[in-house]
Design a protein around this motif. Structure first.
Motif, PDB file in Angstrom:
ATOM      1  N   PRO A  22       0.787  -1.499  -0.628  1.00  0.00           N
ATOM      2  CA  PRO A  22       0.086  -0.216   0.124  1.00  0.00           C
ATOM      3  C   PRO A  22       0.479   1.596   0.176  1.00  0.00           C
ATOM      4  N   ALA A  23       1.972   1.084   0.266  1.00  0.00           N
ATOM      5  CA  ALA A  23       2.427   2.825   0.586  1.00  0.00           C
ATOM      6  C   ALA A  23       3.165   3.010  -0.856  1.00  0.00           C
ATOM      7  N   VAL A  24       3.645   1.510  -1.871  1.00  0.00           N
ATOM      8  CA  VAL A  24       4.284   2.044  -2.954  1.00  0.00           C
ATOM      9  C   VAL A  24       2.986   2.256  -4.493  1.00  0.00           C
ATOM     10  N   PRO A  25       3.269   3.286  -4.828  1.00  0.00           N
ATOM     11  CA  PRO A  25       1.834   3.572  -5.918  1.00  0.00           C
ATOM     12  C   PRO A  25       1.572   1.996  -6.905  1.00  0.00           C
ATOM     13  N   ALA A  26       0.577   2.714  -7.422  1.00  0.00           N
ATOM     14  CA  ALA A  26       0.051   1.220  -7.980  1.00  0.00           C
ATOM     15  C   ALA A  26       0.948   1.276  -9.268  1.00  0.00           C
ATOM     16  N   THR A  27       1.764   2.566 -10.254  1.00  0.00           N
ATOM     17  CA  THR A  27       2.065   2.165 -11.021  1.00  0.00           C
ATOM     18  C   THR A  27       3.540   1.344 -10.755  1.00  0.00           C
ATOM     19  N   SER A  28       4.260   1.101  -9.548  1.00  0.00           N
ATOM     20  CA  SER A  28       5.110   0.170  -9.396  1.00  0.00           C
ATOM     21  C   SER A  28       4.786  -1.270  -9.804  1.00  0.00           C
ATOM     22  N   ARG A  32      10.780  -5.701 -10.791  1.00  0.00           N
ATOM     23  CA  ARG A  32      11.029  -5.091 -10.616  1.00  0.00           C
ATOM     24  C   ARG A  32      10.682  -3.944 -12.679  1.00  0.00           C
ATOM     25  N   ALA A  33       9.467  -3.240 -12.020  1.00  0.00           N
ATOM     26  CA  ALA A  33       9.159  -2.422 -13.018  1.00  0.00           C
ATOM     27  C   ALA A  33       8.248  -1.085 -12.513  1.00  0.00           C
ATOM     28  N   HIS A  34       8.454  -0.167 -13.981  1.00  0.00           N
ATOM     29  CA  HIS A  34       6.920   0.801 -13.390  1.00  0.00           C
ATOM     30  C   HIS A  34       6.867   1.521 -14.916  1.00  0.00           C
TER      31      HIS A  34
END
Length: 292
Positions: free
Chosen positions: A172-178, A195-197
């Motif tokens: 939840p602390a990381v943006p949904a785009t990550s 990992r990707a964004h």
């Protein structure tokens, strides 16, 4: 290390829940359940009463398996060899039909296996190098490891290949785009990560449009001890499956060496040859270097 427990079981009920290493206490409990004295048990089993007494008191210097079996049988029990908790998941038993080049059976304690293609043979270093798949056509029919350390590593790698699970990690602390995918074992040990964004001009101004953004691959990491097991490929497969579900049409990556080989086998292609890896170093005096 594989452990073999000898449990004494009576025909009248379930196994006696006693420590498997305390043979004296187990034999005493079994004799008590059969309502036999030491003398009566010795007469039934043919084992001297003094031997029975030494075993129960813990003074016997390691009774033979045959002696323990006779005592257990005489008391109405039986010996059960309990497999380890990982039974059915450990290394397979070497098939008897596997033979080496001289026609000899392979050692039973080694993990012998057939060599059907170069990657099955530890000596085929070229098996994972693109363009060298046909190098060195002479392969042995059977291979196995003589070094115990190598055998333990092979068994550990086989366990990881069998038990590793891929999942998307949502924080939840990381943006949904990550995007983050992890490869982990049942006990939570992490063996790989991707990992990707997401990136697009619309995302930069805060108006994302479906199908107008793409992914940038930040990295695919696999623990060195567990490489060449397909973990990285499974991570990339999970990424592409999520791309299809989220309607993300493309992904980009900057990579080299083994990373290039991995992504190429997963369907990535070289997009452009114009990119360059650049480096800047200060001179000894702290000034930027001159171009000429």
């Amino acid at each position: 290390m594989t452990r073999v427990d000898h449990g004494l079981v009576t025909d009248a009920g379930p196994p006696l829940e006693l420590p498997p290493t305390d043979l004296g206490a187990t034999l005493r409990a079994l004799r008590r359940a059969a309502d036999l004295s030491q003398r009566e048990l010795a007469a039934r089993s043919g084992v001297p009463q003094t031997t029975v007494s030494r075993i129960e008191c813990g003074r016997s210097a390691g009774p033979s398996f045959r002696t323990v079996e006779r005592l257990a049988t005489a008391a109405g029990g039986r010996i059960v060899i309990v497999p380890p908790p990982t039974a059915g998941q450990g290394p397979p038993v070497t098939p008897r039909q596997l033979r080496d080049a001289a026609g000899r059976h392979c050692p039973a304690h080694l993990d012998a296996r057939e060599v059907r293609e170069p990657k099955d043979w530890p000596g085929a270093w070229w098996a994972h190098v693109p363009g060298l798949s046909g190098y060195g056509s002479a392969l042995p029919a059977v291979t196995y490891r003589l070094d115990r350390g190598h055998r333990d590593r092979d068994r550990d790698r086989a366990r990881v290949r069998r038990e590793c699970r891929i999942r998307r990690h949502l924080d939840p602390a990381v943006p949904a785009t990550s995007w983050r995918f992890v490869a982990e074992l049942p006990d939570g040990e992490l063996v790989g990560e991707l990992r990707a964004h997401e990136r697009s001009d619309e995302l930069l101004i805060g108006y994302p449009l479906p199908g107008r953004h793409h992914l940038v691959l930040d990295g695919v990491l696999v623990a060195p001890a567990y490489r060449l097991l397909g973990v990285g490929r499974r991570l990339v497969a999970a990424l592409t499956a999520e791309m299809a579900r989220r309607d993300v049409p493309s992904a980009y990556a900057v990579t080299d060496g083994t990373g290039t080989c991995l992504l190429h086998r997963c369907g990535f292609r070289v997009e452009s040859r114009d990119a360059a890896v650049m480096r800047f170093d200060l001179t000894a005096g702290g000034e930027p270097p001159r171009r000429w």
